[in-house]
Write a protein that holds these residues in place. Structure first.
Motif, PDB file in Angstrom:
ATOM      1  N   LEU A 141     -55.298  53.600 -62.805  1.00 42.95           N
ATOM      2  CA  LEU A 141     -55.758  54.777 -63.543  1.00 42.95           C
ATOM      3  C   LEU A 141     -56.395  55.799 -62.613  1.00 42.95           C
ATOM      4  CD1 LEU A 141     -57.228  53.023 -66.724  1.00 42.95           C
ATOM      5  CD2 LEU A 141     -54.990  54.093 -66.427  1.00 42.95           C
ATOM      6  N   ASN A 142     -57.040  55.333 -61.554  1.00 42.33           N
ATOM      7  CA  ASN A 142     -57.610  56.223 -60.548  1.00 42.33           C
ATOM      8  C   ASN A 142     -56.506  56.985 -59.812  1.00 42.33           C
ATOM      9  OD1 ASN A 142     -59.867  57.276 -59.208  1.00 42.33           O
ATOM     10  ND2 ASN A 142     -59.795  55.735 -57.603  1.00 42.33           N
ATOM     11  N   LEU A 143     -55.424  56.280 -59.478  1.00 38.31           N
ATOM     12  CA  LEU A 143     -54.291  56.921 -58.817  1.00 38.31           C
ATOM     13  C   LEU A 143     -53.594  57.909 -59.751  1.00 38.31           C
ATOM     14  CD1 LEU A 143     -52.876  53.783 -56.966  1.00 38.31           C
ATOM     15  CD2 LEU A 143     -53.997  55.756 -55.901  1.00 38.31           C
ATOM     16  N   PHE A 144     -53.526  57.577 -61.033  1.00 40.58           N
ATOM     17  CA  PHE A 144     -52.946  58.501 -62.010  1.00 40.58           C
ATOM     18  C   PHE A 144     -53.787  59.777 -62.085  1.00 40.58           C
ATOM     19  CE2 PHE A 144     -52.122  60.345 -66.131  1.00 40.58           C
ATOM     20  CZ  PHE A 144     -50.757  60.190 -66.298  1.00 40.58           C
ATOM     21  N   ALA A 145     -55.103  59.621 -62.033  1.00 39.67           N
ATOM     22  CA  ALA A 145     -55.979  60.796 -62.042  1.00 39.67           C
ATOM     23  C   ALA A 145     -55.752  61.661 -60.813  1.00 39.67           C
ATOM     24  CB  ALA A 145     -57.445  60.350 -62.109  1.00 39.67           C
ATOM     25  N   ALA A 146     -55.476  61.024 -59.672  1.00 39.73           N
ATOM     26  CA  ALA A 146     -55.278  61.769 -58.425  1.00 39.73           C
ATOM     27  C   ALA A 146     -53.953  62.510 -58.408  1.00 39.73           C
ATOM     28  CB  ALA A 146     -55.358  60.806 -57.241  1.00 39.73           C
ATOM     29  N   ASP A 147     -52.903  61.868 -58.922  1.00 39.77           N
ATOM     30  CA  ASP A 147     -51.554  62.409 -58.747  1.00 39.77           C
ATOM     31  C   ASP A 147     -51.035  63.218 -59.931  1.00 39.77           C
ATOM     32  OD1 ASP A 147     -51.315  61.180 -56.251  1.00 39.77           O
ATOM     33  OD2 ASP A 147     -50.570  59.322 -57.134  1.00 39.77           O
ATOM     34  N   PHE A 148     -51.413  62.824 -61.144  1.00 38.56           N
ATOM     35  CA  PHE A 148     -50.717  63.352 -62.314  1.00 38.56           C
ATOM     36  C   PHE A 148     -51.636  63.951 -63.376  1.00 38.56           C
ATOM     37  CE2 PHE A 148     -48.228  59.609 -60.791  1.00 38.56           C
ATOM     38  CZ  PHE A 148     -47.189  60.328 -60.212  1.00 38.56           C
ATOM     39  N   THR A 149     -52.898  64.170 -63.041  1.00 37.46           N
ATOM     40  CA  THR A 149     -53.839  64.693 -64.029  1.00 37.46           C
ATOM     41  C   THR A 149     -54.295  66.090 -63.635  1.00 37.46           C
ATOM     42  OG1 THR A 149     -54.620  62.470 -64.586  1.00 37.46           O
ATOM     43  CG2 THR A 149     -56.041  64.306 -65.193  1.00 37.46           C
ATOM     44  N   ASP A 150     -54.229  67.006 -64.590  1.00 43.90           N
ATOM     45  CA  ASP A 150     -54.717  68.373 -64.386  1.00 43.90           C
ATOM     46  C   ASP A 150     -56.231  68.346 -64.515  1.00 43.90           C
ATOM     47  OD1 ASP A 150     -55.309  71.029 -64.298  1.00 43.90           O
ATOM     48  OD2 ASP A 150     -54.301  71.563 -66.180  1.00 43.90           O
ATOM     49  N   ARG A 151     -56.913  68.424 -63.390  1.00 43.69           N
ATOM     50  CA  ARG A 151     -58.369  68.325 -63.375  1.00 43.69           C
ATOM     51  C   ARG A 151     -59.031  69.697 -63.268  1.00 43.69           C
ATOM     52  NH1 ARG A 151     -59.187  66.313 -58.783  1.00 43.69           N
ATOM     53  NH2 ARG A 151     -57.056  65.903 -58.097  1.00 43.69           N
ATOM     54  N   ASN A 152     -58.296  70.732 -63.592  1.00 41.92           N
ATOM     55  CA  ASN A 152     -58.841  72.089 -63.531  1.00 41.92           C
ATOM     56  C   ASN A 152     -59.726  72.355 -64.742  1.00 41.92           C
ATOM     57  OD1 ASN A 152     -58.791  75.144 -64.046  1.00 41.92           O
ATOM     58  ND2 ASN A 152     -57.942  74.981 -61.977  1.00 41.92           N
ATOM     59  N   LEU A 153     -60.967  72.732 -64.491  1.00 38.99           N
ATOM     60  CA  LEU A 153     -61.918  73.009 -65.572  1.00 38.99           C
ATOM     61  C   LEU A 153     -62.565  74.363 -65.292  1.00 38.99           C
ATOM     62  CD1 LEU A 153     -63.216  71.747 -68.134  1.00 38.99           C
ATOM     63  CD2 LEU A 153     -65.047  70.911 -66.642  1.00 38.99           C
TER      64      LEU A 153
ATOM     65  N   MET B 263     -51.556  55.760 -72.298  1.00 34.26           N
ATOM     66  CA  MET B 263     -51.118  56.104 -70.943  1.00 34.26           C
ATOM     67  C   MET B 263     -49.609  56.017 -70.784  1.00 34.26           C
ATOM     68  SD  MET B 263     -53.829  57.104 -69.694  1.00 34.26           S
ATOM     69  CE  MET B 263     -53.046  57.518 -68.132  1.00 34.26           C
ATOM     70  N   VAL B 264     -48.946  55.206 -71.621  1.00 34.57           N
ATOM     71  CA  VAL B 264     -47.470  55.193 -71.613  1.00 34.57           C
ATOM     72  C   VAL B 264     -46.956  56.570 -71.982  1.00 34.57           C
ATOM     73  CG1 VAL B 264     -45.397  54.200 -72.650  1.00 34.57           C
ATOM     74  CG2 VAL B 264     -47.375  52.726 -72.179  1.00 34.57           C
ATOM     75  N   ALA B 265     -47.511  57.165 -73.037  1.00 39.46           N
ATOM     76  CA  ALA B 265     -47.091  58.501 -73.460  1.00 39.46           C
ATOM     77  C   ALA B 265     -47.392  59.533 -72.381  1.00 39.46           C
ATOM     78  CB  ALA B 265     -47.788  58.875 -74.769  1.00 39.46           C
ATOM     79  N   ALA B 266     -48.573  59.407 -71.731  1.00 35.30           N
ATOM     80  CA  ALA B 266     -48.932  60.347 -70.668  1.00 35.30           C
ATOM     81  C   ALA B 266     -47.969  60.230 -69.487  1.00 35.30           C
ATOM     82  CB  ALA B 266     -50.364  60.092 -70.215  1.00 35.30           C
ATOM     83  N   ALA B 267     -47.635  58.990 -69.109  1.00 31.41           N
ATOM     84  CA  ALA B 267     -46.713  58.778 -67.992  1.00 31.41           C
ATOM     85  C   ALA B 267     -45.323  59.312 -68.312  1.00 31.41           C
ATOM     86  CB  ALA B 267     -46.644  57.290 -67.645  1.00 31.41           C
ATOM     87  N   ASN B 268     -44.855  59.088 -69.533  1.00 31.21           N
ATOM     88  CA  ASN B 268     -43.535  59.609 -69.928  1.00 31.21           C
ATOM     89  C   ASN B 268     -43.520  61.128 -69.923  1.00 31.21           C
ATOM     90  OD1 ASN B 268     -42.112  57.181 -70.268  1.00 31.21           O
ATOM     91  ND2 ASN B 268     -42.979  56.869 -72.304  1.00 31.21           N
ATOM     92  N   LYS B 269     -44.632  61.748 -70.261  1.00 36.78           N
ATOM     93  CA  LYS B 269     -44.716  63.204 -70.229  1.00 36.78           C
ATOM     94  C   LYS B 269     -44.587  63.717 -68.796  1.00 36.78           C
ATOM     95  CE  LYS B 269     -47.470  66.996 -72.099  1.00 36.78           C
ATOM     96  NZ  LYS B 269     -48.684  67.379 -72.872  1.00 36.78           N
ATOM     97  N   VAL B 270     -45.184  62.986 -67.864  1.00 37.25           N
ATOM     98  CA  VAL B 270     -45.063  63.351 -66.450  1.00 37.25           C
ATOM     99  C   VAL B 270     -43.611  63.249 -65.998  1.00 37.25           C
ATOM    100  CG1 VAL B 270     -45.651  62.637 -64.099  1.00 37.25           C
ATOM    101  CG2 VAL B 270     -47.432  62.714 -65.863  1.00 37.25           C
TER     102      VAL B 270
ATOM    103  N   VAL C   6     -50.807  66.205 -66.563  1.00 44.47           N
ATOM    104  CA  VAL C   6     -51.253  66.124 -67.948  1.00 44.47           C
ATOM    105  C   VAL C   6     -52.761  66.350 -68.031  1.00 44.47           C
ATOM    106  CG1 VAL C   6     -49.371  64.576 -68.561  1.00 44.47           C
ATOM    107  CG2 VAL C   6     -51.566  63.613 -67.846  1.00 44.47           C
ATOM    108  N   SER C   7     -53.228  66.616 -69.228  1.00 43.18           N
ATOM    109  CA  SER C   7     -54.635  66.901 -69.469  1.00 43.18           C
ATOM    110  C   SER C   7     -55.515  65.690 -69.164  1.00 43.18           C
ATOM    111  CB  SER C   7     -54.826  67.322 -70.929  1.00 43.18           C
ATOM    112  OG  SER C   7     -56.200  67.343 -71.271  1.00 43.18           O
ATOM    113  N   MET C   8     -56.777  65.966 -68.797  1.00 40.60           N
ATOM    114  CA  MET C   8     -57.758  64.893 -68.576  1.00 40.60           C
ATOM    115  C   MET C   8     -58.068  64.139 -69.857  1.00 40.60           C
ATOM    116  SD  MET C   8     -60.571  66.505 -65.922  1.00 40.60           S
ATOM    117  CE  MET C   8     -60.795  68.049 -66.823  1.00 40.60           C
ATOM    118  N   TRP C   9     -57.717  64.726 -71.012  1.00 40.16           N
ATOM    119  CA  TRP C   9     -58.010  64.073 -72.280  1.00 40.16           C
ATOM    120  C   TRP C   9     -57.225  62.783 -72.453  1.00 40.16           C
ATOM    121  CZ3 TRP C   9     -62.278  65.108 -74.545  1.00 40.16           C
ATOM    122  CH2 TRP C   9     -62.824  66.396 -74.495  1.00 40.16           C
TER     123      TRP C   9
END
Length: 518
Positions: A327-339, A398-405, A415-418
């Motif tokens: 999940l940490n790696l997913f946050a690094a690579d595939f999460t939009d952390r712009n706030l 997270m399956v849905a989030a990964a498929n969206k990526v 994807v969103s941080m949510w």
């Protein structure tokens, strides 16, 4: 709830050499002042632990040009899993050393010193490279094994057995754990990601030094004689001292041989071997208890329930402890952390779980009490099933989030941080239904003469779960997108199946246990 036992009016005044002088104290929000010493010591120790754990995998997988080691993700994740597993396993000899040789207080102090040295060794690995880094991890494992179980034991010593403040005292103490876990990634994450990896590691070490100084300066005046003397006879003390020295020597030899390149360690292979050894140890131990330990029929039934809880706790932790890896790696690579135009550090998302624990723990405590008063209390098995279900829902998100990526072509979509926030919320609900319930069940169900060993079983289940989480957590990779949703889906379905199996066992176990608490 009754208050602490009152002293007779004609009793002589207490002096600072009397343990009751410290246990009857009420100067820390109605609790002994010693609790404040232990609270802040543990808070800073957990700050140091949770400050570097999620930073490790990011640092080890970072390219050499970015100041990292350039390890592949499976290797780095396996190292984190081995490290976390060893931290829990080290609690077993750590408790033995305190009980039979050094006493609780000295053991905690030496543990804090080793942890501090370990953090600074890692921080200085920018100069001394890999040998200092891995020596630092070993020192932290050894130090945490000395500190972690024994500081909790002293919290128990602060309260007489009939003191109704005990449960509330432990609640305050565990709040310190989560405060440390909440603020750690905010500081070490920012420094490690934005300033330099080793500044993050160093900040964790500074936190542990603050805890060490706090403990050193306040322990004598707030704890008095509590935890000073070991329970072992002189002969037992010599035996434990000699065994500890031999064990420390063997560890030092292995570390030196590895540092000098005499042999190469494959973390993935070591992790797999460790998992099988730990599993085999658990099977043999439960077999001994059920067949050769001289338990009566009712005690065997209780041990069987403990075995069931340990198995499913391992499954839960194998999923939950992917937070610092997959999940940490997913946050690094595939999460939009712009706030609001500012990019949130990766590790800040690691604080979400602790925030939810702090806010939701009182809600769950009130829920269980309310249900018990209405005669609708869930059994331990039912609560574990509930926990596994919600953890599964967390990973199914997270399956849905990964498929969206993947649908967006990988790097093209973040994807969103949510998504991660929602996953952590559901997993935290599961944690609150499993972790405190599991600890309580170990003490309630254990045969009296095996309570300490049953707590060791709980540590073993947690360690094995951490190890498995590390072994599977490296499969989030921008270069192999297809395996990412498969990892989350396998994890979710494993949790759902485990929850269903446990749900089917609720009635049979209730019948087997009869009127015994379960």
């Amino acid at each position: 709830m009754s208050a602490a036992p009152l002293r007779p009016l004609d009793a002589p005044p207490l002096t600072s050499s009397d343990p009751e002088y410290y246990t009857s104290d009420r100067r820390f929000f109605g609790h002994p002042r010693g609790l404040s010493t232990l609270f802040f010591t543990e808070m800073w120790e957990r700050f140091s632990y949770y400050g570097i754990r999620p930073l490790l995998v990011l640092f080890m997988t970072a390219a050499l040009l970015d100041g990292g080691f350039g390890f592949d993700r499976q290797t780095a994740s396996a190292i984190v899993g081995i490290y976390a597993a060893c931290v829990y396993l080290a609690s077993l000899p750590g408790g033995w050393i305190a009980d039979r040789w050094l006493g609780l207080r000295r053991t905690i102090y030496y543990g804090a010193v080793l942890i501090s040295l370990g953090h600074f060794a890692i921080a200085l690995s920018s100069v001394f490279s890999k040998p200092a880094f891995f020596a630092g991890l070993v020192l932290i494992v050894l130090g945490t094994g000395l500190l972690k179980p024994n500081i909790s034991a002293i919290v128990g010593d602060l309260y007489p057995s009939a003191d109704a403040r005990r449960d509330a005292g432990f609640s305050i103490f565990y709040m310190g754990i989560n405060v440390g876990a909440l603020i750690a990634p905010l500081i070490t994450g920012y420094l490690g990601e934005r300033v330099g990896w080793h500044y993050g590691f160093g900040a964790a070490g500074v936190g542990m030094v603050i805890g060490l100084i706090t403990y050193r300066m306040r322990a004598g005046s707030t704890l008095g004689p509590l935890g000073v003397l070991p329970s072992g006879t002189p002969e037992q003390q010599r035996t434990v001292r000699n065994a500890t020295m031999i064990g420390a020597g063997l560890i030092a030899v292995v570390v030196l041989l590895a540092m000098t390149g005499r042999f190469t360690i494959n973390p993935v292979a070591v992790g797999n071997s460790m998992a099988w050894v730990m599993l085999g140890t658990a099977v043999l131990y439960f077999g001994y208890l059920l067949v050769f330990a001289g338990l009566d029929t009712n005690e065997r039934k209780r041990v069987a329930v403990i075995m069931v809880l340990a198995i499913f706790a391992t499954i839960f932790w194998a999923a939950f402890e992917q937070a610092p890896t997959s999940l940490n790696l997913f946050a690094a690579d595939f999460t939009d952390r712009n706030l609001f135009g500012w990019e949130v550090p990766i590790l800040w998302l690691q604080s979400v779980n602790s925030f939810f624990v702090i806010t939701l723990a009182p809600v769950f405590a009130a829920l269980w009490v309310t249900m018990a008063k209405r005669g609708k209390e869930f059994s331990s098995i039912a609560k574990f099933s509930f926990a596994l279900l919600f953890a599964g829902l967390g990973f199914y998100i997270m399956v849905a989030a990964a498929n969206k990526v993947i649908a967006g072509g990988g790097d093209a979509v973040r994807v969103s941080m949510w998504w991660l926030t929602g996953s952590y919320l559901l997993q935290t609900i599961g944690e609150l239904a499993l972790s405190p319930v599991g600890l309580s069940s170990m003490t309630k169900l254990s045969p009296r003469r095996f309570v300490g060993q049953m707590m060791g079983v709980w540590f073993l289940a947690t360690a094995l779960g951490n190890l498995v989480a590390g072994l599977v957590g490296g499969h989030v990779d921008p270069n192999n997108l297809a395996q990412m949703p498969q990892l989350f889906q396998r994890t979710a379905f494993s949790l759902f199946i485990a929850a269903a199996v446990l749900a089917l066992m609720i009635v049979p176990i209730r019948k087997m246990m009869g009127e015994a608490k379960h």
